[in-house]
Design an enzyme around this catalytic site. Structure first.
Site, PDB file in Angstrom:
ATOM      1  N   CYS A   1      39.921  47.565  40.643  1.00 18.94           N
ATOM      2  CA  CYS A   1      38.637  47.896  41.152  1.00 18.94           C
ATOM      3  C   CYS A   1      38.050  48.975  40.556  1.00 18.94           C
ATOM      4  CB  CYS A   1      38.466  47.881  42.505  1.00 18.94           C
ATOM      5  SG  CYS A   1      36.604  48.206  43.089  1.00 18.94           S
TER       6      CYS A   1
ATOM      7  N   CYS B   1      33.361  46.178  36.027  1.00 22.53           N
ATOM      8  CA  CYS B   1      33.268  45.786  37.249  1.00 22.53           C
ATOM      9  C   CYS B   1      34.522  44.774  37.233  1.00 22.53           C
ATOM     10  CB  CYS B   1      32.236  45.569  38.055  1.00 22.53           C
ATOM     11  SG  CYS B   1      32.186  44.489  39.492  1.00 22.53           S
TER      12      CYS B   1
END
Ligand code: DGL
Length: 267
Positions: free
Chosen positions: A183, A72
């Protein structure tokens, strides 16, 4: 067989998990999503740091984890240092692939598509300043794509309208070389994104680099082909994580109960 934790707020880290499984066989992969707190990209930094430390710390203690992958960008650009200070095992982070993109762009413009949190971080600014002196990097807010990627992973329809609206600023950039997917949710949508921007745009993500890093950190020697994948969630009842498990032929997700007190965030 090493116990490797792959952590994300939701199902975005699955893109990193797949890259790692393809490159490093024979491991026990523990995929953990903090979906009770999804999305991370719009949460305040101080709250998020405590939350990430509590969730990843609990998983490491309970699952005898030997290597952590923070799959992440939003978590890595904020909490990598704090995680490394807290945990006794190696921690691999996921940060936007600015460096390889800038090396290939040869001075042409790039876009960085990421959550608003990742775009605002000092860590991200430093990456751009250090590695992209020749290419201008245009920041593009992709917050709205996180829930689209979650829907896609649940087997639901993706909104072409939302995708087009998010990508609209990119279409105005003259001679755009490529887009850094900052992302881990976004590589899951690459086919849909490509349909909108066309095949001439190059998409950069960090999955392959992380897989190489995992390989480098594991002890050398022969690896078996047998592998295991276990899935955990802070909200194991959510339909998305349950659908991903079902469609991947895995058992239902296990609930991760936090061993440290950690307040929920309400916006
Ligand atoms: N998948 C995460 C990332 O790489 C963030 C998604 C979110 O929770 O906002 O940034």
């Amino acid at each position: 067989m090493a116990n490797i934790l792959v952590f994300d707020s939701g199902m975005g880290g699955w893109s990193v998990l797949e890259a790692c499984r393809a490159h490093v066989p024979g491991q026990h992969w523990h995929y953990l999503c903090d979906n009770a707190a999804l999305p991370y990209g719009t949460k305040p930094d101080a709250w998020l740091t405590e939350r990430i430390l509590a969730v990843v710390g609990t998983a490491c203690a309970e699952l005898r984890i030997e290597l952590v992958i923070i799959a992440c960008n939003t978590a890595s650009t904020l909490a990598l240092e704090a995680l490394r200070a807290r945990l006794s095992v190696p921690v691999i982070g996921t940060v936007p692939a600015i460096k390889p993109a800038a090396e290939q762009a040869l001075g042409k413009p790039l876009a960085l598509l990421a959550t608003s949190a990742t775009l605002s971080r000092r860590y991200t600014q430093t990456l751009i300043e250090r590695f992209s002196s020749r290419s201008i990097v245009h920041p593009v807010n992709g917050d709205a794509l996180v829930s689209e990627a979650e829907s896609f992973m649940a087997g639901d329809a993706v909104s072409a309208y939302t995708l087009k609206a998010v990508l609209a600023p990119l279409q105005a950039i003259e001679d755009l070389h490529g887009v850094v997917l900052g992302c881990t949710h976004f590589p899951l949508l690459t086919p849909q994104l490509r349909l909108i921007l066309g095949d001439h745009i190059i998409w950069y993500d960090s999955g392959a680099a992380i897989a190489r890093r995992v390989e480098a950190l594991l002890p050398p020697g022969p690896r078996s082909d047998a592998e295991r994948v276990s899935v955990y969630a802070t909200d194991a009842e959510r339909s998305t994580v349950r659908a991903v498990c079902r469609r991947s032929g895995l058992g239902p997700p296990c609930a991760l109960k936090l061993s440290e007190p950690c307040l929920m965030f309400f916006d």
